[in-house]
Design a protein around this motif. Structure first.
Motif, mmCIF file in Angstrom:
data_model
loop_
_atom_site.group_PDB
_atom_site.id
_atom_site.type_symbol
_atom_site.label_atom_id
_atom_site.label_comp_id
_atom_site.label_asym_id
_atom_site.label_seq_id
_atom_site.Cartn_x
_atom_site.Cartn_y
_atom_site.Cartn_z
ATOM 1 N N GLY A 145 0.824 -1.209 0.000
ATOM 2 C CA GLY A 145 0.000 0.000 0.000
ATOM 3 C C GLY A 145 0.855 1.255 0.000
ATOM 4 N N THR A 146 1.939 1.223 0.770
ATOM 5 C CA THR A 146 2.832 2.377 0.825
ATOM 6 C C THR A 146 3.530 2.569 -0.506
ATOM 7 N N LYS A 147 3.944 1.465 -1.101
ATOM 8 C CA LYS A 147 4.639 1.535 -2.384
ATOM 9 C C LYS A 147 3.729 2.130 -3.449
ATOM 10 N N ALA A 148 2.468 1.703 -3.478
ATOM 11 C CA ALA A 148 1.537 2.207 -4.479
ATOM 12 C C ALA A 148 1.230 3.683 -4.265
ATOM 13 N N ALA A 149 1.263 4.124 -3.016
ATOM 14 C CA ALA A 149 0.894 5.496 -2.705
ATOM 15 C C ALA A 149 1.887 6.504 -3.262
ATOM 16 N N VAL A 150 3.155 6.117 -3.402
ATOM 17 C CA VAL A 150 4.154 7.072 -3.877
ATOM 18 C C VAL A 150 4.315 7.023 -5.395
ATOM 19 N N LEU A 151 3.619 6.111 -6.047
ATOM 20 C CA LEU A 151 3.705 6.004 -7.499
ATOM 21 C C LEU A 151 2.438 6.595 -8.106
ATOM 22 N N SER A 152 2.575 7.715 -8.796
ATOM 23 C CA SER A 152 1.396 8.378 -9.348
ATOM 24 C C SER A 152 1.750 9.155 -10.603
ATOM 25 N N LYS A 153 0.741 9.339 -11.449
ATOM 26 C CA LYS A 153 0.916 10.116 -12.671
ATOM 27 C C LYS A 153 0.330 11.511 -12.457
ATOM 28 N N GLN A 154 1.085 12.333 -11.770
ATOM 29 C CA GLN A 154 0.612 13.682 -11.477
ATOM 30 C C GLN A 154 1.074 14.670 -12.542
ATOM 31 N N THR A 155 0.157 15.532 -12.947
ATOM 32 C CA THR A 155 0.519 16.606 -13.856
ATOM 33 C C THR A 155 1.030 17.790 -13.038
ATOM 34 N N ILE A 156 1.592 18.755 -13.730
ATOM 35 C CA ILE A 156 2.079 19.963 -13.055
ATOM 36 C C ILE A 156 0.922 20.682 -12.374
ATOM 37 N N SER A 157 -0.222 20.723 -13.045
ATOM 38 C CA SER A 157 -1.381 21.395 -12.444
ATOM 39 C C SER A 157 -1.893 20.655 -11.218
ATOM 40 N N ASP A 158 -1.823 19.318 -11.222
ATOM 41 C CA ASP A 158 -2.226 18.540 -10.046
ATOM 42 C C ASP A 158 -1.322 18.839 -8.860
ATOM 43 N N LYS A 159 -0.025 18.802 -9.095
ATOM 44 C CA LYS A 159 0.942 18.949 -8.021
ATOM 45 C C LYS A 159 0.948 20.363 -7.453
ATOM 46 N N LEU A 160 0.864 21.370 -8.323
ATOM 47 C CA LEU A 160 0.921 22.759 -7.864
ATOM 48 C C LEU A 160 -0.454 23.327 -7.525
ATOM 49 N N GLU A 161 -1.489 22.508 -7.743
ATOM 50 C CA GLU A 161 -2.868 22.890 -7.446
ATOM 51 C C GLU A 161 -3.271 24.164 -8.185
ATOM 52 N N ILE A 162 -3.010 24.148 -9.474
ATOM 53 C CA ILE A 162 -3.431 25.238 -10.354
ATOM 54 C C ILE A 162 -4.248 24.634 -11.490
ATOM 55 N N SER A 163 -4.967 25.460 -12.208
ATOM 56 C CA SER A 163 -5.784 24.939 -13.300
ATOM 57 C C SER A 163 -4.906 24.509 -14.459
ATOM 58 N N GLU A 164 -5.434 23.608 -15.272
ATOM 59 C CA GLU A 164 -4.693 23.137 -16.438
ATOM 60 C C GLU A 164 -4.400 24.293 -17.391
ATOM 61 N N ALA A 165 -5.359 25.203 -17.518
ATOM 62 C CA ALA A 165 -5.166 26.347 -18.419
ATOM 63 C C ALA A 165 -3.985 27.203 -17.972
ATOM 64 N N VAL A 166 -3.871 27.407 -16.682
ATOM 65 C CA VAL A 166 -2.769 28.221 -16.156
ATOM 66 C C VAL A 166 -1.433 27.535 -16.410
ATOM 67 N N SER A 167 -1.376 26.220 -16.248
ATOM 68 C CA SER A 167 -0.122 25.493 -16.479
ATOM 69 C C SER A 167 0.311 25.604 -17.936
ATOM 70 N N TYR A 168 -0.654 25.568 -18.860
ATOM 71 C CA TYR A 168 -0.309 25.716 -20.280
ATOM 72 C C TYR A 168 0.113 27.146 -20.603
ATOM 73 N N VAL A 169 -0.479 28.109 -19.932
ATOM 74 C CA VAL A 169 -0.054 29.506 -20.115
ATOM 75 C C VAL A 169 1.390 29.674 -19.659
ATOM 76 N N PHE A 170 1.738 29.063 -18.544
ATOM 77 C CA PHE A 170 3.116 29.131 -18.041
ATOM 78 C C PHE A 170 4.088 28.477 -19.023
ATOM 79 N N LEU A 171 3.693 27.324 -19.587
ATOM 80 C CA LEU A 171 4.552 26.648 -20.559
ATOM 81 C C LEU A 171 4.744 27.524 -21.797
ATOM 82 N N GLY A 172 3.659 28.098 -22.291
ATOM 83 C CA GLY A 172 3.763 28.976 -23.450
ATOM 84 C C GLY A 172 4.629 30.183 -23.175
ATOM 85 N N ALA A 173 4.501 30.749 -21.964
ATOM 86 C CA ALA A 173 5.318 31.904 -21.601
ATOM 87 C C ALA A 173 6.789 31.528 -21.514
#
Length: 337
Positions: A145-173
């Motif tokens: 259970g512990t091993k599975a908990a640390v393995l995840s497919k998190q996006t930048i928006s998930d991890k930083l708790e920002i919207s997907e649109a904002v993350s793409y704006v940052f990438l474009g900038a």
């Protein structure tokens, strides 16, 4: 199976031609980038990543292919991203030493660059060392259970708790800032770095549509080593994959690069720039490939594909790659190595 192999080889050829046309395979281009004296490589990388991100987003939103978000690579040592951190740092150091990345080594071999054989040999040994000793490096959790908990497919928006649109704006900038605020030696190569980056972005589209997977190269050093070790009777390498897609893709990269120059589409500039000492190329190749497998990706897998999919693990790895590469090269320059 034949169609799958053909698509894989064709995608590799497209990618190899893109790397060759953009000239990011030249040791001088990679070293100049890390010494902060010319930003040709950054321009190619920015254009390739930006176009790949747009392609992935369009395919995802249209329901054709989901975004290939990369999971983190935990070693169980000090962080859920410790594999990405250590792997990224090692890739950067290896690139700074060898003047190559796992993908451009193949193009350097195709173009006859003098240090390529030593770099490739070191990379194969690095991949084999990873395969042989991974069980000593990765600390398995006693609790699944512990091993599975640390393995995840998190996006930048998930991890930083920002919207997907904002993350793409940052990438474009970020892409725009790199292209506008840094310079390259205009006219040094037949096509601009932006055009070269867009060609690599098209190779990404081909990979997603033809093979249903993103671009990535460093797996070839692990896969080749697994076949070699298994032939020597080592059972620890596990079951071998078939067909060997990573090897087929790598052969396609070499073929695409060779064909582009031989047919006269681009002049041969393989002798341009500095020459990497044999020992340095070998050590760099070893560190680079070992690190790429430790972090489960290189400048192609994490940089071009993972970052374009907005994977947080790839952001961590890429920061480590470029940061370590710059620091290593500046230290070498200061010490006159």
């Amino acid at each position: 199976m034949c169609a799958e192999a053909l698509y894989t080889a064709g995608t590799g050829a497209f990618f190899g031609a893109g790397l060759t046309a953009s000239r990011v395979h030249l040791p001088s281009v990679i070293i100049d980038q890390f010494q902060l004296t010319d930003f040709h490589m950054f321009h190619v990388f920015a254009a390739a990543t930006g176009s790949s991100a747009a392609i992935m987003l369009a395919l995802d939103k249209s329901g054709i292919i989901g975004r290939p978000v990369r999971s983190n690579t935990p070693l169980g040592r000090f962080s859920a991203y410790d594999g990405n951190i250590l792997g990224g740092l090692m890739v950067g150091v290896g690139m700074a030493l060898s003047g190559a990345c796992p993908g451009t080594v193949l193009v350097q071999l195709a173009q006859g660059i003098s240090s390529a054989k030593s770099t490739a040999l070191g990379a194969l040994l690095g991949g084999g060392t990873y395969v042989r000793f991974l069980h000593l490096i990765k600390k398995e959790s006693p609790q699944e259970g512990t091993k599975a908990a640390v393995l995840s497919k998190q996006t930048i928006s998930d991890k930083l708790e920002i919207s997907e649109a904002v993350s793409y704006v940052f990438l474009g900038a970020a892409v725009t800032a790199i292209l506008c605020l840094t310079g390259t030696r205009a006219g040094s190569f037949p096509i601009s770095p932006i055009a070269g980056g867009l060609l690599i972005g098209l190779a990404q589209a081909a990979s997603l549509l033809l093979t249903s997977g993103p671009l990535g190269v460093s797996t070839v050093y692990e896969q080749t080593s697994r076949y070699f070790l298994r032939a020597l009777g080592n059972e620890r390498v596990g079951k071998l994959s078939w067909p060997p897609n990573a090897i087929i893709f790598a052969l396609g990269v070499v073929a695409g690069s060779t064909a582009l120059v031989k047919q006269g589409s681009l002049p041969d500039v393989s002798a341009r720039g500095l020459q990497i000492p044999t020992w340095q190329a070998f050590v760099g190749g070893f560190v680079m490939a070992f690190g790429a497998r430790l972090g489960r990706g290189c400048t192609s897998g994490h940089g071009l594909s993972g970052l374009s999919a907005m994977s947080f693990s790839s952001l961590v790895a890429v920061i480590g790659m470029f940061g370590a590469g710059i620091v290593t090269r500046l230290l070498m320059k200061a010490l006159d190595v």
